[in-house]
Design an enzyme around this catalytic site. Structure first.
Site, PDB file in Angstrom:
ATOM      1  CG  ASN A 100      37.456 -40.172  -3.626  1.00 59.98           C
ATOM      2  OD1 ASN A 100      38.360 -40.825  -4.141  1.00 59.98           O
ATOM      3  ND2 ASN A 100      36.214 -40.576  -3.603  1.00 59.98           N
ATOM      4  CD  GLU A 150      35.564 -50.031  -8.882  1.00 61.53           C
ATOM      5  OE1 GLU A 150      34.464 -49.453  -8.833  1.00 61.53           O
ATOM      6  OE2 GLU A 150      35.679 -51.258  -8.773  1.00 61.53           O
ATOM      7  CB  CYS A 178      32.647 -42.886  -6.497  1.00 61.44           C
ATOM      8  SG  CYS A 178      33.135 -44.229  -5.407  1.00 61.44           S
ATOM      9  CD  GLU A 234      39.258 -51.069  -7.057  1.00 65.91           C
ATOM     10  OE1 GLU A 234      38.738 -50.115  -6.463  1.00 65.91           O
ATOM     11  OE2 GLU A 234      40.447 -51.071  -7.447  1.00 65.91           O
TER      12      GLU A 234
END
Ligand code: NDP
Length: 487
Positions: free
Chosen positions: A152, A249, A283, A461
């Protein structure tokens, strides 16, 4: 672009063909046309890439942090110089509207490289006096890291993983998702132009099997994955065999809570951004929109009216708001969820199907869809859909909505809209999620730690926190006196 050359692997600063001669196709999701063939790495290619990374990493880690930082900052400049072409390539490969990709994809990748370029010289340990001496710590690179990306945000994910890894002196093997393999190769070219030594960033293309070769490889010390929960679990299991550390993630089903004192227009904007940007394939999306019952009617009216104005179309056209789903398979999955929502009693306020207007009929277009008349047990309210499907839910009290918002296996993100500052912080504290936005949604500046709770992932992250996942901390004790032995 339809006759683009075969895209190869990038190993040790050059393009190489796969040893076994295997290729897969990548498609334009807006038209269904093939863009090109892409090399599929096998075990011997992965072995070569690891051997190359081992050489590259030794050279790279021996450079000073400031020298490494300069290469990253230079790469960020090159990304900005090539922004238009890179954004077009990203839109072509993944179907993301060109109104998004220059800033949200290429720009955010550049921001990330700039940030970690600036931080590279600042990595330092600590010193403390203790009885009999002192100790100091050394944050050392872990060695060779593997980044495995979702489809994505292809170039952004490649940057979010490689920038902190490289700033800390590691090498990275990056495997893009098979659906969006193109821009990571361009990032590799730009790293090289900026002066990155060969082998420090290699791009290994392929499917899940290639990903498995990375998680199993004894020469790789760390895996950072962006992907689905199931993939995260498989990666963690596989990494356990050689005790690699993992950053995961993963997916989400995040709540957006809109109280009765919220600025309604801002709340509607946030709900739309959190469900329809990148066609809903994000997400952290706020796919469960909880609206206080007293403002529900006004909110829904504005939301539906503005959603109906969204323009579906060619991702390369500047006035397109919503492009296609990334693949025909993924579109089928999203449409399956929409059908399920209808079957379970949900009421479609707008959208609700595939878009096949003239010009869109060969692409994977799904109408921006808003469901009402839902309850928390329905499939579309519980599971991640990863498409433009918004679930509207009503609530009456703060305690009730928090319990419902937190009753999810996911815990990636959440949002709250209210003008009551105390309530905003109270809700942020009680929300069981890794990221909470107050009166905003889905902004992810690189300075801010990013990562989920519960099934949504492990680790962070971005921000300096990312260094914790790309360094190993060595402790050195130094004696200031004699050895006091009892024998
Ligand atoms: P997948 O989990 O299907 O794939 C992610 C990557 O893992 C791909 O490169 C894939 O290869 C690879 N892979 C698949 N199986 C394995 C395996 N067993 N071992 C090693 N690698 C493997 O995710 P998607 O690409 O479909 O991305 C969508 C998902 O990503 C959603 O759930 C979304 O929520 C999540 N996501 C999470 C984000 C976050 O930061 N929390 C951000 C963006 C997305 P291949 O493509 O060839 O199958």
């Amino acid at each position: 672009m339809a006759d683009m050359d075969d895209q190869l692997l990038w190993i040790h600063g050059t393009y190489v063909a796969p040893d076994q001669g295997q290729y897969f196709d990548t498609f334009n999701p807006a038209t269904g046309e093939k863009i090109c063939r892409v090399a599929e790495a096998g075990q011997s290619d992965v072995d070569k890439a690891v051997a190359s990374a081992s050489k590259g990493q030794a050279e790279w880690a021996a450079m000073s942090g400031a020298e490494r930082g300069r290469v990253l900052v230079k790469t960020a400049q090159l990304l900005r110089e090539h922004c238009d072409a890179l954004a077009r390539l990203e839109s072509l490969d993944g179907g993301k509207p060109i109104a998004e990709t220059p800033e949200a994809d290429v720009g955010s990748a550049a921001d990330c490289l700039e940030f970690f370029g600036g931080q590279a010289a600042s990595l330092h340990g600590e010193y403390q006096s203790v009885p009999g001496g002192f100790f100091y710590t050394r944050p050392e690179p872990v060695g060779i890291c593997a980044g495995i990306g979702a489809w994505n945000y292809p170039i952004q994910i490649a940057a979010w993983k490689s920038a902190p890894a490289l700033a800390a002196g590691n090498a990275m093997l990056f495997k893009p998702a098979e659906l969006t393999p193109l821009t990571a190769l361009k990032l590799a070219e730009l790293y090289q132009q900026a002066g990155l030594p060969d082998g420090v960033f290699n791009v290994i293309q392929g499917m899940a099997d290639t990903g498995k070769m990375l998680t199993a490889h004894p020469g790789i010390a760390k895996i950072s994955l962006t992907g689905e929960v199931g993939t995260g679990k498989a990666v963690m299991r596989a990494a356990a065999d050689s005790l690699k550390s993992v950053t995961l993630e993963l997916g989400g089903k995040s709540p957006l809570i809109i109280f009765d004192d919220a600025d309604l227009d801002n709340a509607v904007s946030a709900a739309m951004l959190g469900n329809f940007y990148t066609q809903g394939q994000i997400c952290t999306n706020s796919t469960r929109v909880f609206v206080h019952e007293s403002i529900r009617e006004a909110f829904v009216q504005k939301l539906v009216a503005r959603t109906q104005k969204l323009k579906l179309g060619d991702p390369l056209s500047p006035d397109t708001d919503v492009g296609p789903m990334v693949s025909a398979d993924h579109m089928a999955g999203v449409l399956g969820y929409i059908d399920k929502g209808k079957q379970e009693g949900g009421k479609v306020l707008t959208g609700g199907g595939r878009a096949t207007n003239p010009g869109l009929e060969n692409g994977n277009f799904v109408e921006p869809t808003i469901f009402d008349n839902l309850d928390d047990t329905m499939t579309i309210v519980r599971e991640e859909i990863f498409g433009p499907v918004l679930s509207l839910l009503a609530f009456s009290s703060e305690q009730e909505v928090l319990e419902r918002a937190n009753a999810s296996e996911f815990g990636l993100a959440g949002g709250v809209f209210t003008k009551d500052i105390q309530r905003a912080h109270r809700v942020a504290e009680k929300m069981d999620a890794g990221i909470v936005w107050i009166n905003q949604y889905n902004l992810t500046p690189v300075e801010m730690p990013f990562g989920g709770f519960k099934q949504s992932g492990i680790g962070k992250e971005n921000s300096r926190r990312a260094f914790e996942h790309y360094t190993r901390l060595k402790t050195v004790y130094v004696a200031e006196g004699d050895v006091d032995a009892p024998y």
